[in-house]
Design an enzyme around this catalytic site. Structure first.
Site, PDB file in Angstrom:
ATOM      1  N   ARG A 187      -2.722  -1.939  -1.463  1.00  0.00           N
ATOM      2  CA  ARG A 187      -1.487  -2.492  -0.677  1.00  0.00           C
ATOM      3  C   ARG A 187      -1.456  -3.996  -0.630  1.00  0.00           C
ATOM      4  O   ARG A 187      -2.594  -4.596  -1.118  1.00  0.00           O
ATOM      5  CB  ARG A 187      -1.545  -1.534   0.422  1.00  0.00           C
ATOM      6  CG  ARG A 187      -2.768  -1.661   1.258  1.00  0.00           C
ATOM      7  CD  ARG A 187      -3.007  -1.880   2.679  1.00  0.00           C
ATOM      8  NE  ARG A 187      -2.331  -3.244   3.334  1.00  0.00           N
ATOM      9  CZ  ARG A 187      -2.758  -4.543   3.077  1.00  0.00           C
ATOM     10  NH1 ARG A 187      -4.141  -4.557   2.502  1.00  0.00           N
ATOM     11  NH2 ARG A 187      -2.402  -5.476   3.442  1.00  0.00           N
ATOM     12  N   GLY A 188      -0.498  -4.731  -0.335  1.00  0.00           N
ATOM     13  CA  GLY A 188      -0.102  -5.931  -0.168  1.00  0.00           C
ATOM     14  C   GLY A 188       0.530  -6.359  -1.194  1.00  0.00           C
ATOM     15  O   GLY A 188      -0.066  -5.946  -2.395  1.00  0.00           O
ATOM     16  N   ALA A 189       1.557  -7.102  -1.307  1.00  0.00           N
ATOM     17  CA  ALA A 189       2.418  -7.178  -2.495  1.00  0.00           C
ATOM     18  C   ALA A 189       1.783  -7.857  -3.450  1.00  0.00           C
ATOM     19  O   ALA A 189       2.180  -7.336  -4.740  1.00  0.00           O
ATOM     20  CB  ALA A 189       3.653  -8.271  -1.918  1.00  0.00           C
TER      21      ALA A 189
ATOM     22  N   ARG B 256       7.017   1.800  -4.513  1.00  0.00           N
ATOM     23  CA  ARG B 256       7.192   1.196  -3.103  1.00  0.00           C
ATOM     24  C   ARG B 256       8.306   0.225  -3.193  1.00  0.00           C
ATOM     25  O   ARG B 256       8.126  -0.774  -4.165  1.00  0.00           O
ATOM     26  CB  ARG B 256       5.861   0.426  -2.639  1.00  0.00           C
ATOM     27  CG  ARG B 256       4.758   1.282  -2.589  1.00  0.00           C
ATOM     28  CD  ARG B 256       3.805   0.900  -1.370  1.00  0.00           C
ATOM     29  NE  ARG B 256       4.393   0.629  -0.008  1.00  0.00           N
ATOM     30  CZ  ARG B 256       3.571   0.058   0.958  1.00  0.00           C
ATOM     31  NH1 ARG B 256       2.539  -0.644   0.580  1.00  0.00           N
ATOM     32  NH2 ARG B 256       4.236   0.040   2.057  1.00  0.00           N
TER      33      ARG B 256
ATOM     34  N   ASP C 281       6.377  -9.653   1.747  1.00  0.00           N
ATOM     35  CA  ASP C 281       6.430  -8.809   0.761  1.00  0.00           C
ATOM     36  C   ASP C 281       7.803  -9.129  -0.070  1.00  0.00           C
ATOM     37  O   ASP C 281       7.916  -8.648  -1.069  1.00  0.00           O
ATOM     38  CB  ASP C 281       6.549  -7.364   1.367  1.00  0.00           C
ATOM     39  CG  ASP C 281       5.116  -6.630   1.906  1.00  0.00           C
ATOM     40  OD1 ASP C 281       4.492  -6.259   1.087  1.00  0.00           O
ATOM     41  OD2 ASP C 281       4.965  -7.024   3.008  1.00  0.00           O
TER      42      ASP C 281
ATOM     43  N   LYS D 191       5.337  -7.002   7.306  1.00  0.00           N
ATOM     44  CA  LYS D 191       4.793  -5.778   7.739  1.00  0.00           C
ATOM     45  C   LYS D 191       5.769  -5.616   9.252  1.00  0.00           C
ATOM     46  O   LYS D 191       5.932  -6.547   9.917  1.00  0.00           O
ATOM     47  CB  LYS D 191       3.391  -5.710   8.190  1.00  0.00           C
ATOM     48  CG  LYS D 191       2.733  -4.410   8.792  1.00  0.00           C
ATOM     49  CD  LYS D 191       3.298  -3.275   7.963  1.00  0.00           C
ATOM     50  CE  LYS D 191       3.048  -3.172   6.682  1.00  0.00           C
ATOM     51  NZ  LYS D 191       3.450  -2.011   5.857  1.00  0.00           N
TER      52      LYS D 191
END
Length: 346
Positions: free
Chosen positions: A46-48, A89, A237, A248
């Site tokens: 996770r994390g852009a 996503r 993001d 977030k």
């Protein structure tokens, strides 16, 4: 200084399974595109920036399995995998950005044998990873310009090595400050409902001996009022052309509180996170996640999720006017952000 979330060695891709942190540090091998997509959907990665890097490597792994195909067959199968990956996503723009860089290679090189196209995809995937490592370093040192010494910093979600290819975006500024000998202390938002702050950022900072205090999200305002926060840093993001920042869930609340209390608040992100095709943050698609992420915290069973009314957006959008600026690998975009974004790009 930091634990890499993504390792590509001997043409094998391994990621830290972040759903197991902080209890266990486990590297998970990604042998095929289906495993890559599942890892992104379930937040194992996770994390852009990290999602984009993982996607690029995932497409290389997919390409490698198609070495015996004709060019047209190769493009057909790659496009199918790319479309599935793209849908894993929707909010993080780095995912589509990385996929398009890989697609540009295989869709424009019909003149080459498939084996050579696969080699080019491998090289581009590594290049995307290396670019992000450098971008993280550059963002960290540009960010030092707005860090006082000493400094109490509030951060949200996880923006460190677990979310990127390098030492991080917002946490990269903190790591740079530590490396340069700054006297810093970090307040870590828990970041409900998945707890990326509590499970990941708090773990990262303790691993690196950075003084930190874990708080629940609802405590941030009281700390600002008590003048215990000097600076707020969070990631992004997707950033629209006017500087609106999707990040977030809870980031908007922090920025609004920071504006009221006159505390500087910056988003930290590489230019790969900017989406200039969107004029404002109102056009950013916000991912809605499963109700179980909230219900499980309080012990409700899965049966309740079938009829319980639960609203669980993964992100919110912070209007640009609430930010002091955006820290990028090219420098700090200050207010008015929309005007200065264009000058950075031009």
């Amino acid at each position: 200084m930091y634990t890499p979330a993504i390792i590509f060695k001997d043409d094998k891709l391994k990621i830290i399974d972040q759903t197991l942190l902080p209890a266990r540090l486990v590297y998970l091998e990604i042998p095929d595109i289906a495993t890559c997509i599942e890892a992104i959907k379930t937040l194992k990665v996770r994390g852009a920036p990290a999602i984009g890097i993982c996607a690029a490597y995932g497409l290389f792994i997919a390409a490698r399995s198609l070495s015996d195909k004709t060019y047209n067959e190769f493009v057909h199968y790659m496009d199918t995998d790319a479309a599935l990956l793209f849908g894993s996503r929707p909010t993080a723009v780095n995912l589509g950005w990385a996929i398009e860089r890989i697609r540009l290679i295989y869709q424009t090189r019909a003149d080459l044998p498939v084996s050579q196209i696969i080699n080019l995809i491998r090289a581009e995937s590594i290049h995307i990873h290396e670019e992000d490592i450098q971008a993280c370093t550059d963002m960290g040192y540009h960010g030092l310009k707005i860090v006082s010494n000493p400094c109490n910093i509030l951060t949200h979600c996880n923006t460190g090595s677990l979310a990127t290819g390098g030492w991080g975006t917002a946490l990269g500024v903190i790591y740079a400050a530590q490396k340069e000998g700054y006297d810093i202390h970090v307040y870590v938002d828990e970041t409900r409902p998945v707890g990326q702050g509590a499970r990941l950022t708090f773990w990262e900072l303790m691993q690196n001996d950075i003084p930190c205090t874990l708080i629940t999200d609802s405590m941030a305002g009281s700390l600002m009022k008590a003048k215990k926060i000097d600076l707020i840093l969070f990631g992004a993001d997707r950033i629209a052309a006017n500087g609106d920042v999707a990040n977030k869930i809870g980031s908007y609340s922090l920025a609004a509180l920071a504006s009221f209390h006159k505390i500087p608040c910056y988003a930290v992100a590489p230019f790969s996170t900017f989406d200039l095709s969107l004029l404002s943050g109102d056009l950013i698609e916000i991912e809605l996640r499963k109700s179980q992420e909230i219900l499980h915290i309080y012990g409700y069973n899965d049966n309740l999720s079938e009829f319980a009314d639960v609203y669980n957006p993964a992100f919110d959008v912070t209007p640009a006017e609430l930010l002091s600026g955006i820290i990028t690998e090219q420098g700090i975009i200050s207010q008015p952000i929309a005007k200065h974004i264009l000058s950075f790009i031009e």
